[in-house]
Design an enzyme around this catalytic site. Structure first.
Site, PDB file in Angstrom:
ATOM      1  N   ARG A 108       0.724  -1.182   0.044  1.00  0.00           N
ATOM      2  CA  ARG A 108      -0.215   0.090   0.035  1.00  0.00           C
ATOM      3  C   ARG A 108       0.692   1.493  -0.165  1.00  0.00           C
ATOM      4  NH1 ARG A 108      -5.356   1.132   1.919  1.00  0.00           N
ATOM      5  NH2 ARG A 108      -5.533   3.204   3.016  1.00  0.00           N
ATOM      6  N   HIS A 135      -7.223   1.029  -6.526  1.00  0.00           N
ATOM      7  CA  HIS A 135      -7.375   0.173  -5.139  1.00  0.00           C
ATOM      8  C   HIS A 135      -8.513  -0.815  -5.596  1.00  0.00           C
ATOM      9  CE1 HIS A 135      -7.846   0.097  -1.082  1.00  0.00           C
ATOM     10  NE2 HIS A 135      -8.606   1.251  -0.894  1.00  0.00           N
ATOM     11  N   GLN A 138     -10.616  -2.819  -2.673  1.00  0.00           N
ATOM     12  CA  GLN A 138     -11.626  -2.194  -2.175  1.00  0.00           C
ATOM     13  C   GLN A 138     -13.069  -2.468  -3.428  1.00  0.00           C
ATOM     14  OE1 GLN A 138     -12.341   0.239   0.380  1.00  0.00           O
ATOM     15  NE2 GLN A 138     -14.628  -0.038  -0.354  1.00  0.00           N
ATOM     16  N   ASP A 233     -16.322   9.576  -2.172  1.00  0.00           N
ATOM     17  CA  ASP A 233     -14.904   9.353  -1.294  1.00  0.00           C
ATOM     18  C   ASP A 233     -14.576  10.761  -0.937  1.00  0.00           C
ATOM     19  OD1 ASP A 233     -12.709   8.234  -0.221  1.00  0.00           O
ATOM     20  OD2 ASP A 233     -11.907   8.080  -2.113  1.00  0.00           O
ATOM     21  N   CYS A 275     -15.913   4.566   0.741  1.00  0.00           N
ATOM     22  CA  CYS A 275     -14.905   3.570   0.969  1.00  0.00           C
ATOM     23  C   CYS A 275     -14.130   3.738   2.445  1.00  0.00           C
ATOM     24  CB  CYS A 275     -13.752   3.573   0.103  1.00  0.00           C
ATOM     25  SG  CYS A 275     -13.318   5.257  -0.261  1.00  0.00           S
ATOM     26  N   ARG A 320     -14.356  -5.791   3.041  1.00  0.00           N
ATOM     27  CA  ARG A 320     -12.966  -5.786   2.850  1.00  0.00           C
ATOM     28  C   ARG A 320     -12.201  -6.718   3.260  1.00  0.00           C
ATOM     29  NH1 ARG A 320     -10.113  -1.236   2.218  1.00  0.00           N
ATOM     30  NH2 ARG A 320      -8.821  -2.511   1.202  1.00  0.00           N
TER      31      ARG A 320
END
Length: 334
Positions: A108, A135, A138, A233, A275, A320
């Site tokens: 990440r 991502h 996600q 987001d 998210c 997740r």
């Protein structure tokens, strides 16, 4: 397994077919049921997994750690200050070292090129936990969550809108995922914040093959009409300077998800997704700074929407873990 994904990297959804993505979502649902039923079988016993975090994380780190522990694996957390990556040692060299010690590696961090290099040289499965461009884990969680809240609809029958900064990693990845799965996605925000034209063109070409539909618009009413889900987001992503707030808030304010926007869908059962983390009130340090500076309690979404029956953000957050577990089991499991 219906698909052999063993030893594959999971770096971006562009690398996977429609059927492979659906397989990972289905496997996620199966693993979730098994965890709840207490019948989970450990497919990662004896495996050692490295978790490289060059950016801070709550959900992604916890999801990888719990998923690994559930499946019998051991993890090593390598935080922003815990390695020599990029400082005294290149990613290419780091990849070849860690690949000798670990069975799988999560990354990440920043540019997509970094995780691609890690994947090219590690010799073991590498999983993208987030880069500036993509991502992918996600989006698996998002699509599993949509299926759970769609009363039996297939992904290809779902319409959803993403509002705000559509050029960020989540906007990019939702567009790719929707194209791959034949979905109707509307990216709603200022044109300056639409995804890169090359990526849009690539996704349009994929959507032509899958029956998907991609709409980019600055018109909120047009973008959200008939949607099953509204997604947003944060307006300023990790790594961007605080100075970006002034301009961004002014541009993005019309794209805040509030009750009026939900009503414009014409769907009383529309669901809200995010998210996380979300700036929906003034109960965080940044949230309070924003409230004091701009007079807004909540930025990309209001508290009213976030805490309403429309909101499924915590189902989404839980998923997740189940979807990350599926990726690890599919690529590394026995």
């Amino acid at each position: 397994m219906a698909f052999n994904l063993r030893n594959r990297n999971f770096l971006k959804l562009l690398d996977f077919s429609t059927k492979e993505i659906q397989f990972l979502i289905d496997l996620s649902a199966d693993l979730k049921k098994a965890k709840y039923a207490g019948t989970e079988q450990k497919k990662l016993l004896g495996k050692n997994i490295a978790l490289i975090f060059e950016k801070a994380s709550t959900r992604t780190r916890c999801a990888f750690e719990v998923a690994a522990f559930d499946q019998g694996a051991q993890v090593t957390y390598i935080g922003p200050s815990g390695s020599q990556i990029g400082d005294k040692e290149s990613m290419k060299d780091t990849a070849r070292v860690l690949g000798r010690m670990y069975d799988g590696i999560q990354y990440r961090g920043f540019g997509q090129a970094i995780v691609e290099e890690l994947g090219a040289f590690a010799g073991v499965p590498v999983w993208n936990g987030l880069t500036d461009e993509f991502h992918p884990t996600q989006i698996l969680a998002d699509f599993l969550t949509m299926l759970e809240h769609s009363q039996g609809k297939a992904l290809a029958d779902i319409q959803f809108a993403y509002l705000g900064d559509a050029r960020n990693n989540v906007g990019n990845s939702l567009m790719v995922g929707a194209a791959k799965m034949g979905m109707d996605i509307r990216l709603v925000g200022p044109q300056a914040y639409w995804p890169d034209e090359e990526l849009v063109a690539a996704c349009q070409a994929i959507a032509k093959q899958t029956g998907g539909k991609i709409t980019l618009t600055e018109n909120v009413a047009e973008g959200v009409q008939g949607c099953d889900f509204l997604y947003t987001d944060v307006w300023v992503s990790m790594g961007e300077s605080p100075e970006a707030w002034d301009e961004r808030v002014a541009l993005m304010k019309p794209y805040q998800v509030n009750m009026n926007v939900l009503k414009q869908t014409g769907n009383p059962n529309v669901k809200f997704m995010h998210c996380l983390p979300a700036f929906h009130n003034d109960e965080t340090t940044i949230g309070k700074q924003v409230a004091d500076k701009f007079g807004m309690k909540g930025l990309e979404v209001t508290e009213e929407v976030f805490e309403s029956e429309h909101s499924i953000v915590f189902d989404e957050a839980e998923n997740r873990m189940h979807t990350i577990k599926a990726v690890m089991v599919a690529t590394l499991g026995s």
